[in-house]
Each structure stands twice: as C-alpha cells, then as structure tokens.
Design a protein around this motif. Structure first.
Motif: not given
Length: 257
Positions: A51, A67-68, A70, A72, A74-75, A78
C-alpha cells in the motif's frame, strides 16, 4: 486464504515500473520466492502490495476482497512488509522494538500474551540473547534479523520480505529462511521473499516468480523455473540445474562466454 495479484501496473510518477503483473491463486502456507535481476521491479511490487504505492490499474485480493480499497491501518494489519532499507536510531532495546512493531497494529495496551509473542519471535530467530541490547548498537546482520522478527511477530495474512538475507552470513541465512518457512507452515500466511540467491530460493521456496523489466517471465515450481533458459538469459550468465547429494536443487552459474 489466498492472495491474487491481478493485472497490476504501477510505478513512480510518470515512470511505469510494473506492467500488467498478475500472480494468481497464492494459497496460504505457500512460500513464494520473487527472483530477477536488479531493477526488475521486485521492490516496487512489494511496495504496491503493502500500500505504499497506488497501482494505476489492477487489483490485489486476499480471498475475494480487494485490499487496495482498505484504509492504511487495516492494510498494515493484514500485510506486513520488511523493506530492503532498515534500521532504527531510537533509544529502544531489541525486545522493545519488536514489541512496538506488534503494537502498531494491535492496540497500544500491552498484555502478557504480547510479551510472549515477542519472546517467541526472538527465540525462533536465535535473538533471545540480544533482547536487552540497544537496537542502535547492533551489527548490520543483527539489525536485519530483528527486522525479520518485527515483521513475523505481527502475524499478518501476507508477509513480504525484501532481500531478508542480504546482510547475513551463511548460518544466519539458513536460520532466517528456516524460521520463515516454519512460520508459513505453522500459521499458513502467504509469504513472499525477494531473493538474489537462487540456491536459497530453490532450497526453501514452494513457488518461484521470475521478474524482468517489470513483467512476469515465469511462475511455477522451483525445479521448473530454474531449469528454464530464461534464467540464464535474464541474469546474463550460463546456468545448469544440478542436485546435491542430499537431493536439493542446485543452480551452477558462470559468466557467459
């Protein structure tokens, strides 16, 4: 759990580095080696997955979730990323620095199980004896191993390691790769490591992805990928695929005449 990289194009400003990159159906528990020469796009791909770079096209999906989209935090929860450049001049001990890495995505209150996780991560990498050492007092190799511990302790779904053995001697290269593979098998995250040592990649990885000039040249099992003529062409060397007495794959390389 699975990771899919779907038609990613990305770069820096007007400079495109990755062109329509797709790596399909990476299952949890798989250790993927990302190989290719310098400037082939390995670090850019990792930054995009983490990210830090926004792709101009494509999707990155964990299971069916892109996930792009999401935030910052939360990214980061994961996907954990260890970059090539690492280091810390803060007045922290090794234990505190790994605990801080855990708490960045785990809330700031410290519980007993957090301390246990840090201790286990350091033990797995043979770093327990450095727990009370100042992080700024470490050698380059020790600091690199602590950076690996900071990444693994977070227990994300996707682990990205950019040249995790570059500063390490042979013993510690094997120690780190053994620990990373054990983590993949134990907890079943997707693990991707950018590696220059093809023999480490052959020994530890389940799947290899060959990058050149920002494009995927080949993707498959190590014994398939390392036997391809594209390996020699990509690295501008002559190679042959051998087997050691213990049955491990071995790439013999020499400068092309």
């Amino acid at each position: 759990m699975s990771l899919t990289i779907d038609h990613i194009t990305a770069g820096y400003g007007r400079k495109t580095v990755l062109r329509d990159v797709s790596i399909k159906n990476i299952q949890g528990g798989t250790f993927v080696g990302l190989i290719g020469p310098n400037a082939s796009g390995k670090s850019t791909l990792f930054k995009t997955l983490a990210g830090l770079i926004k792709p101009s096209t494509g999707r990155i999906c964990i299971d069916d979730q892109d996930i792009t989209t999401l935030g910052r935090k939360e990214r980061a929860r994961r996907v954990a990323y260890m970059p090539q450049a690492f280091g810390c001049n803060a007045l922290l001990t090794v234990f505190e620095s790994v605990l801080l890495a855990l708490k960045q995505t785990n809330g700031w209150r410290v519980y007993d199980d957090n301390l246990d996780r840090v201790a286990q991560a350091l033990h797995a990498l043979g770093l327990s004896h450095l727990s009370d050492r100042g992080i700024s007092d470490l050698s380059g190799g020790q600091a690199q191993m602590v950076a690996v511990a900071q990444t693994l302790v977070r227990e994300p779904e996707v682990i990205l390691l950019d040249e995790p053995t570059s500063a390490l001697d042979l013993h510690h290269q094997l120690s780190v790769m053994t620990s990373v593979r054990a983590e993949a098998q134990r907890r079943q995250p997707v693990v991707m490591a950018a590696l220059h040592d093809l023999n480490l990649a052959a020994k530890f990885c389940d799947r290899l992805v060959l990058l050149r000039n920002g494009e995927i040249l080949a993707d498959g099992a190590p014994e398939k990928i390392l036997a391809l003529s594209e390996i020699g062409e990509t690295y501008r060397v002559q190679t042959s695929l051998e087997f050691t007495q213990s049955g491990d794959l071995y790439v013999d390389a020499r400068l092309a005449s």
